[in-house]
Motif scaffolding. Structure first.
Motif, PDB file in Angstrom:
ATOM      1  N   ARG A 185       0.850  -1.192   0.000  1.00  0.00           N
ATOM      2  CA  ARG A 185       0.000   0.000   0.000  1.00  0.00           C
ATOM      3  C   ARG A 185       0.887   1.244   0.000  1.00  0.00           C
ATOM      4  NH1 ARG A 185      -0.606  -2.332   5.233  1.00  0.00           N
ATOM      5  NH2 ARG A 185      -0.197  -0.820   6.917  1.00  0.00           N
ATOM      6  N   PRO A 186       0.315   2.443  -0.104  1.00  0.00           N
ATOM      7  CA  PRO A 186       1.135   3.659  -0.201  1.00  0.00           C
ATOM      8  C   PRO A 186       2.139   3.795   0.931  1.00  0.00           C
ATOM      9  CG  PRO A 186      -1.132   4.165  -0.744  1.00  0.00           C
ATOM     10  CD  PRO A 186      -1.127   2.741  -0.256  1.00  0.00           C
ATOM     11  N   VAL A 187       3.294   4.374   0.598  1.00  0.00           N
ATOM     12  CA  VAL A 187       4.372   4.606   1.554  1.00  0.00           C
ATOM     13  C   VAL A 187       4.379   6.086   1.927  1.00  0.00           C
ATOM     14  CG1 VAL A 187       6.870   4.513   1.932  1.00  0.00           C
ATOM     15  CG2 VAL A 187       5.733   2.745   0.545  1.00  0.00           C
ATOM     16  N   LYS A 188       4.510   6.352   3.209  1.00  0.00           N
ATOM     17  CA  LYS A 188       4.562   7.736   3.691  1.00  0.00           C
ATOM     18  C   LYS A 188       6.022   8.161   3.870  1.00  0.00           C
ATOM     19  CE  LYS A 188       3.179   8.502   7.915  1.00  0.00           C
ATOM     20  NZ  LYS A 188       2.242   8.655   9.057  1.00  0.00           N
ATOM     21  N   LEU A 189       6.381   9.293   3.257  1.00  0.00           N
ATOM     22  CA  LEU A 189       7.718   9.862   3.422  1.00  0.00           C
ATOM     23  C   LEU A 189       7.583  11.144   4.238  1.00  0.00           C
ATOM     24  CD1 LEU A 189      10.751   9.827   2.791  1.00  0.00           C
ATOM     25  CD2 LEU A 189      10.247  11.085   0.684  1.00  0.00           C
ATOM     26  N   VAL A 190       8.058  11.120   5.478  1.00  0.00           N
ATOM     27  CA  VAL A 190       7.937  12.266   6.374  1.00  0.00           C
ATOM     28  C   VAL A 190       9.055  13.262   6.090  1.00  0.00           C
ATOM     29  CG1 VAL A 190       7.987  13.028   8.787  1.00  0.00           C
ATOM     30  CG2 VAL A 190       6.808  10.898   8.162  1.00  0.00           C
ATOM     31  N   VAL A 191       8.663  14.517   5.890  1.00  0.00           N
ATOM     32  CA  VAL A 191       9.610  15.622   5.732  1.00  0.00           C
ATOM     33  C   VAL A 191       9.540  16.453   7.009  1.00  0.00           C
ATOM     34  CG1 VAL A 191      10.127  17.745   4.468  1.00  0.00           C
ATOM     35  CG2 VAL A 191       9.428  15.698   3.229  1.00  0.00           C
ATOM     36  N   PRO A 192      10.647  16.571   7.758  1.00  0.00           N
ATOM     37  CA  PRO A 192      10.584  17.251   9.050  1.00  0.00           C
ATOM     38  C   PRO A 192      10.675  18.777   8.979  1.00  0.00           C
ATOM     39  CG  PRO A 192      12.759  16.349   8.735  1.00  0.00           C
ATOM     40  CD  PRO A 192      11.963  15.944   7.532  1.00  0.00           C
ATOM     41  N   TYR A 193      10.283  19.333   7.842  1.00  0.00           N
ATOM     42  CA  TYR A 193      10.252  20.786   7.660  1.00  0.00           C
ATOM     43  C   TYR A 193       8.955  21.166   6.952  1.00  0.00           C
ATOM     44  CZ  TYR A 193      15.224  20.933   8.824  1.00  0.00           C
ATOM     45  OH  TYR A 193      16.435  20.814   9.468  1.00  0.00           O
ATOM     46  N   ALA A 194       8.665  22.469   6.945  1.00  0.00           N
ATOM     47  CA  ALA A 194       7.465  22.962   6.266  1.00  0.00           C
ATOM     48  C   ALA A 194       7.621  22.848   4.752  1.00  0.00           C
ATOM     49  CB  ALA A 194       7.218  24.420   6.662  1.00  0.00           C
ATOM     50  N   PRO A 195       6.515  22.887   4.007  1.00  0.00           N
ATOM     51  CA  PRO A 195       6.601  22.851   2.541  1.00  0.00           C
ATOM     52  C   PRO A 195       7.376  24.042   1.999  1.00  0.00           C
ATOM     53  CG  PRO A 195       4.357  22.432   3.285  1.00  0.00           C
ATOM     54  CD  PRO A 195       5.120  22.889   4.491  1.00  0.00           C
ATOM     55  N   GLY A 196       8.018  23.830   0.853  1.00  0.00           N
ATOM     56  CA  GLY A 196       8.672  24.929   0.153  1.00  0.00           C
ATOM     57  C   GLY A 196      10.171  24.979   0.274  1.00  0.00           C
ATOM     58  N   GLY A 197      10.744  24.308   1.274  1.00  0.00           N
ATOM     59  CA  GLY A 197      12.193  24.314   1.451  1.00  0.00           C
ATOM     60  C   GLY A 197      12.860  23.210   0.651  1.00  0.00           C
ATOM     61  N   THR A 198      14.189  23.159   0.721  1.00  0.00           N
ATOM     62  CA  THR A 198      14.930  22.179  -0.068  1.00  0.00           C
ATOM     63  C   THR A 198      14.586  20.754   0.308  1.00  0.00           C
ATOM     64  OG1 THR A 198      16.754  23.720  -0.275  1.00  0.00           O
ATOM     65  CG2 THR A 198      17.232  21.443  -0.768  1.00  0.00           C
ATOM     66  N   THR A 199      14.470  20.463   1.611  1.00  0.00           N
ATOM     67  CA  THR A 199      14.136  19.108   2.036  1.00  0.00           C
ATOM     68  C   THR A 199      12.820  18.673   1.414  1.00  0.00           C
ATOM     69  OG1 THR A 199      15.176  19.643   4.157  1.00  0.00           O
ATOM     70  CG2 THR A 199      13.975  17.572   4.025  1.00  0.00           C
ATOM     71  N   ASP A 200      11.848  19.571   1.415  1.00  0.00           N
ATOM     72  CA  ASP A 200      10.534  19.282   0.842  1.00  0.00           C
ATOM     73  C   ASP A 200      10.613  19.101  -0.674  1.00  0.00           C
ATOM     74  OD1 ASP A 200       7.496  19.266   1.204  1.00  0.00           O
ATOM     75  OD2 ASP A 200       7.732  20.905  -0.236  1.00  0.00           O
ATOM     76  N   VAL A 201      11.350  19.993  -1.342  1.00  0.00           N
ATOM     77  CA  VAL A 201      11.480  19.922  -2.805  1.00  0.00           C
ATOM     78  C   VAL A 201      12.144  18.617  -3.224  1.00  0.00           C
ATOM     79  CG1 VAL A 201      12.609  20.958  -4.811  1.00  0.00           C
ATOM     80  CG2 VAL A 201      11.495  22.425  -3.134  1.00  0.00           C
ATOM     81  N   MET A 202      13.246  18.281  -2.571  1.00  0.00           N
ATOM     82  CA  MET A 202      13.964  17.054  -2.902  1.00  0.00           C
ATOM     83  C   MET A 202      13.117  15.827  -2.595  1.00  0.00           C
ATOM     84  SD  MET A 202      16.755  18.016  -4.239  1.00  0.00           S
ATOM     85  CE  MET A 202      17.978  19.330  -4.288  1.00  0.00           C
ATOM     86  N   ALA A 203      12.424  15.861  -1.466  1.00  0.00           N
ATOM     87  CA  ALA A 203      11.594  14.718  -1.082  1.00  0.00           C
ATOM     88  C   ALA A 203      10.502  14.456  -2.108  1.00  0.00           C
ATOM     89  CB  ALA A 203      10.985  14.955   0.296  1.00  0.00           C
ATOM     90  N   ARG A 204       9.842  15.500  -2.557  1.00  0.00           N
ATOM     91  CA  ARG A 204       8.743  15.330  -3.512  1.00  0.00           C
ATOM     92  C   ARG A 204       9.250  14.830  -4.866  1.00  0.00           C
ATOM     93  NH1 ARG A 204       4.052  17.209  -1.367  1.00  0.00           N
ATOM     94  NH2 ARG A 204       4.347  18.427   0.555  1.00  0.00           N
TER      95      ARG A 204
END
Length: 327
Positions: free
Chosen positions: A34-53
């Motif tokens: 089933r779907p896998v959840k990838l937790v990003v420990p920062y708010a949307p819009g930053g590098t961690t979020d961009v790379m994760a998506r």
């Protein structure tokens, strides 16, 4: 008859011992169901979020199940990391681990809600990227030399950071130490909110990762002065490094994928192999270059585990020397 019974008993015992290993292998063969959840420990819009998506979309395509990004910001990335540390080790909850959650925070927070090594299975390093110093477009400093003269006159620097303990925070602290001026980091719950206030002039400057800031630099919303990499970025060849601007600071943020401790080895190997396949695709390499990030030549669970250990050890003296404390 007794001898035969003993053989049967040994055979039965071997079967019982082998059953968990067989079950793990079978589970990995069908993982993820089933779907896998990838937790990003920062708010949307930053590098961690961009790379994760970016990575999540491609991983989901190859694994045959959606990989859903969930932002859990706060406390220098430790809230999101803590969520994954406590998750079931079934491969369905993963973390975009990074230099904040697993490099700086172990030295920064005396009561960290997780052990960065014992509570995680580190799967693969995904990408590294430098930081960039930007100022509001109305700032009188047109280049790094003028900025240095400006802050030396003032004796201090106020700058926005994506969170206490983030790579951008420590790079900014090191910048202040190199210039021998007082630094006041203004922490936000991610690079997105921090950049918003920098653009609006609420804070005069920001130390951000280059991938996160690139679009704002190109749009002219902020003025970039220098990058923290060893050499100039091919994407911004006219932007000097801090070192060539007379500030001896080199620093990179990094991002990888980790899961809870005791993640079954077959799932770890399958996930690591899939990550390597994604990172090797020409389209992904090109996209990383556009984002000014650099994927590693190759990353294995073993090499990423050693890398995280070395980063924890490397950041510890910097945190101590800077006198950084969580807020």
């Amino acid at each position: 008859m007794r001898h035969l019974t003993r053989r049967n008993t040994l055979a039965l015992s071997s079967l019982v011992l082998a059953t968990p290993a067989l079950a793990q292998r079978d589970a990995a063969a069908g993982w993820p169901q089933r779907p896998v959840k990838l937790v990003v420990p920062y708010a949307p819009g930053g590098t961690t979020d961009v790379m994760a998506r970016l990575v999540a979309e491609q991983l989901g395509n190859k694994l045959g199940q959606p990989m859903i990004v969930e932002n859990r910001p706060g406390a220098g990335a430790t809230i999101g990391a803590g969520v994954v540390a406590q998750a079931e080790p079934d491969g369905l909850t993963l973390l975009m681990s990074n230099s904040g959650s697993h490099g700086v925070s172990p030295s920064l927070y005396p009561n960290l809600p997780y052990d960065p090594m014992k509570d995680f299975t580190h799967v693969a390093l995904v990408v590294t990227s430098p930081s960039v110093l930007v100022v509001t477009k109305n700032n009188s400093a047109q280049d790094m030399a003028q900025f240095i003269a400006q802050v030396k006159r003032a004796g201090e620097i106020d700058f926005a950071v994506s969170g206490i303990g983030s790579s951008s925070h420590l790079t900014g602290v090191r910048l202040g130490m190199a210039l021998d001026v007082r630094v006041t980091p203004i922490p936000y719950r991610g690079a997105g909110p921090a950049m918003t206030d920098t653009i609006a002039g609420v804070v005069p400057a920001m130390m951000d990762s280059l991938p996160s800031a690139a679009s704002h630099i190109n749009a002219g919303s902020v003025r970039a002065l220098a990058v923290s990499s060893e050499t100039r970025s091919p994407r911004f060849p006219n932007l000097p490094t801090l070192r060539e601007s007379g500030v001896d600071v080199v620093n990179y943020a990094w991002f990888g994928i980790s899961g809870p401790a005791r993640l079954p080895a077959p799932i770890v190997q399958k996930l690591a192999a899939t990550i390597r396949a994604v990172l090797a695709e020409p389209a992904m390499i090109s996209r990383f270059e556009e984002l000014t990030g650099s994927p590693p030549p190759e990353s294995t669970p073993e090499s990423y585990t050693r890398f995280v250990e070395s980063e924890i050890a490397g950041f510890a003296p910097i945190v101590r020397a800077a006198g950084v404390t969580p807020r």
